[in-house]
Design a protein around this motif. Structure first.
Motif, PDB file in Angstrom:
ATOM      1  N   ASP A  35     -66.053 -25.992 -19.429  1.00  0.00           N
ATOM      2  CA  ASP A  35     -66.019 -25.543 -20.818  1.00  0.00           C
ATOM      3  C   ASP A  35     -64.944 -24.480 -20.960  1.00  0.00           C
ATOM      4  O   ASP A  35     -64.739 -23.669 -20.043  1.00  0.00           O
ATOM      5  CB  ASP A  35     -67.370 -24.974 -21.255  1.00  0.00           C
ATOM      6  CG  ASP A  35     -67.390 -24.654 -22.743  1.00  0.00           C
ATOM      7  OD1 ASP A  35     -67.381 -25.589 -23.554  1.00  0.00           O
ATOM      8  OD2 ASP A  35     -67.387 -23.462 -23.099  1.00  0.00           O
ATOM      9  N   ALA A 118     -67.278 -32.652 -20.053  1.00  0.00           N
ATOM     10  CA  ALA A 118     -67.267 -31.598 -21.067  1.00  0.00           C
ATOM     11  C   ALA A 118     -68.007 -32.111 -22.288  1.00  0.00           C
ATOM     12  O   ALA A 118     -68.109 -33.321 -22.507  1.00  0.00           O
ATOM     13  CB  ALA A 118     -65.835 -31.209 -21.437  1.00  0.00           C
ATOM     14  N   ASP A 124     -61.509 -30.239 -24.608  1.00  0.00           N
ATOM     15  CA  ASP A 124     -61.398 -29.514 -23.334  1.00  0.00           C
ATOM     16  C   ASP A 124     -60.321 -30.112 -22.433  1.00  0.00           C
ATOM     17  O   ASP A 124     -59.574 -29.378 -21.788  1.00  0.00           O
ATOM     18  CB  ASP A 124     -62.748 -29.509 -22.616  1.00  0.00           C
ATOM     19  CG  ASP A 124     -63.787 -28.670 -23.335  1.00  0.00           C
ATOM     20  OD1 ASP A 124     -63.944 -27.499 -22.975  1.00  0.00           O
ATOM     21  OD2 ASP A 124     -64.430 -29.177 -24.270  1.00  0.00           O
ATOM     22  N   ASP A 178     -72.413 -22.191 -21.589  1.00  0.00           N
ATOM     23  CA  ASP A 178     -72.409 -23.568 -22.091  1.00  0.00           C
ATOM     24  C   ASP A 178     -72.406 -24.572 -20.934  1.00  0.00           C
ATOM     25  O   ASP A 178     -72.992 -25.651 -21.044  1.00  0.00           O
ATOM     26  CB  ASP A 178     -71.203 -23.797 -22.998  1.00  0.00           C
ATOM     27  CG  ASP A 178     -71.390 -23.188 -24.384  1.00  0.00           C
ATOM     28  OD1 ASP A 178     -72.519 -22.747 -24.696  1.00  0.00           O
ATOM     29  OD2 ASP A 178     -70.414 -23.141 -25.149  1.00  0.00           O
ATOM     30  N   CYS A 179     -71.752 -24.239 -19.841  1.00  0.00           N
ATOM     31  CA  CYS A 179     -71.769 -25.120 -18.665  1.00  0.00           C
ATOM     32  C   CYS A 179     -73.192 -25.262 -18.109  1.00  0.00           C
ATOM     33  O   CYS A 179     -73.639 -26.373 -17.794  1.00  0.00           O
ATOM     34  CB  CYS A 179     -70.840 -24.576 -17.583  1.00  0.00           C
ATOM     35  SG  CYS A 179     -69.076 -24.769 -17.919  1.00  0.00           S
TER      36      CYS A 179
END
Length: 288
Positions: A35, A118, A124, A178-179
């Motif tokens: 991300d 992603a 991304d 977010d990952c």
């Protein structure tokens, strides 16, 4: 107690994915969840200001076994961070002052990955490839568009919406958070089919897709094409649609009957795989 009443839904803070117990009893591979946070959405002018990567081991079944490595770094851009980006991410000019993403570390952690995932891979990938060439020759998957979330009972595709449907929440719009959120979703079974989310993504990503161009379509048919989910390429001055290979003949029949109204056999088409899908190389508004 709240959940037991049926009148409440309780959200729990997302925790990093725990290692799967036991030794894998199937072939395993290396994957990356990636991300980026950026100064904007212009691929030519904007820059990555934060990169998050989770390197993980997964099996042929789509089961995620363990996180192998984490990378989360900030980068000072050439220009000040726009105020709206700071409001969205919380990243300030002071946070990134003097900071630089370690290109060698990115190349090392990415080198042996079989797939890069992603949640909006088109964005991304195009942000990552110019800065880190190692991403150009990787297979990419998009967890936003290559998992049938709506068919599996979800109304929204945003990461936060999907987490909420699973009873979870996280601090969004920071790369590594977010990952972790995405990896947790990939490890879960889907709500309707029970298939692991990563398995569903990989099955879709492995299939070639074809971009069919409605070359020379009459201008008065543009509303029909838009309703059919065709998109306009300003660079090529042409409508196009991306399809699975087994849909091509059906789509050609539609174009012959509803758009051209005459036999036509020479419509251009481009074939893509996970190796080049979502890259600037296949973006009809950029590159070749």
């Amino acid at each position: 107690m709240l959940e037991g009443t049926g009148d409440y839904r309780v959200l729990r803070r997302l925790q990093p994915l725990a290692d799967h117990p036991g030794t894998p009893d199937e072939p395993t591979f290396i994957g990356l969840v990636v991300d980026v946070e950026t100064t904007g959405t212009d691929f030519a002018a904007d820059e990555v200001i934060e990169l998050g990567i989770l390197k993980f081991e997964y099996g042929a079944s789509g089961r995620i076994y363990r996180v192998l490595e984490t990378l989360n770094q900030l980068h000072e851009p050439r220009k000040p961070i726009p105020a709206e980006i700071t409001r969205l991410t919380g990243i300030t000019d002071a946070d990134v002052a003097g900071r630089r993403i370690d290109d060698a570390a990115v190349a090392r952690i990415t080198a042996d990955a079989a797939v890069v995932i992603a949640h909006n891979a088109s964005f991304d990938r195009q942000m990552c490839e110019p800065r880190w060439p190692v991403f150009r020759d990787k297979n990419w998957g998009c967890s936003c568009h290559q998992i049938p979330w709506r068919a599996e009972g979800h109304e929204g595709l945003k990461l936060g919406y999907l987490l909420a449907d699973c009873g979870l929440f996280h601090r969004g719009h920071r790369a590594i958070d977010d990952c972790h959120a995405l990896l947790a979703l990939l490890a879960r079974p889907l709500q309707v089919s029970g298939q692991l989310a990563l398995a569903a993504l990989l099955a879709t990503a492995r299939k070639p897709t074809v971009r069919l161009w409605a070359q020379g379509s009459p201008i008065e048919t543009k509303e029909l094409l838009k309703a059919r989910r065709y998109r306009w390429s300003g660079r090529r001055r042409c409508w196009y649609i991306d399809l699975d290979e087994d849909q091509i003949e059906i789509e050609r029949s539609f174009l012959i009957e509803a758009i051209y109204r005459r036999p036509i056999s020479d419509l251009p088409a481009d074939r893509f795989t996970a190796r080049d899908r979502y890259s600037a190389r296949t973006n009809p508004e950029q590159g070749a």
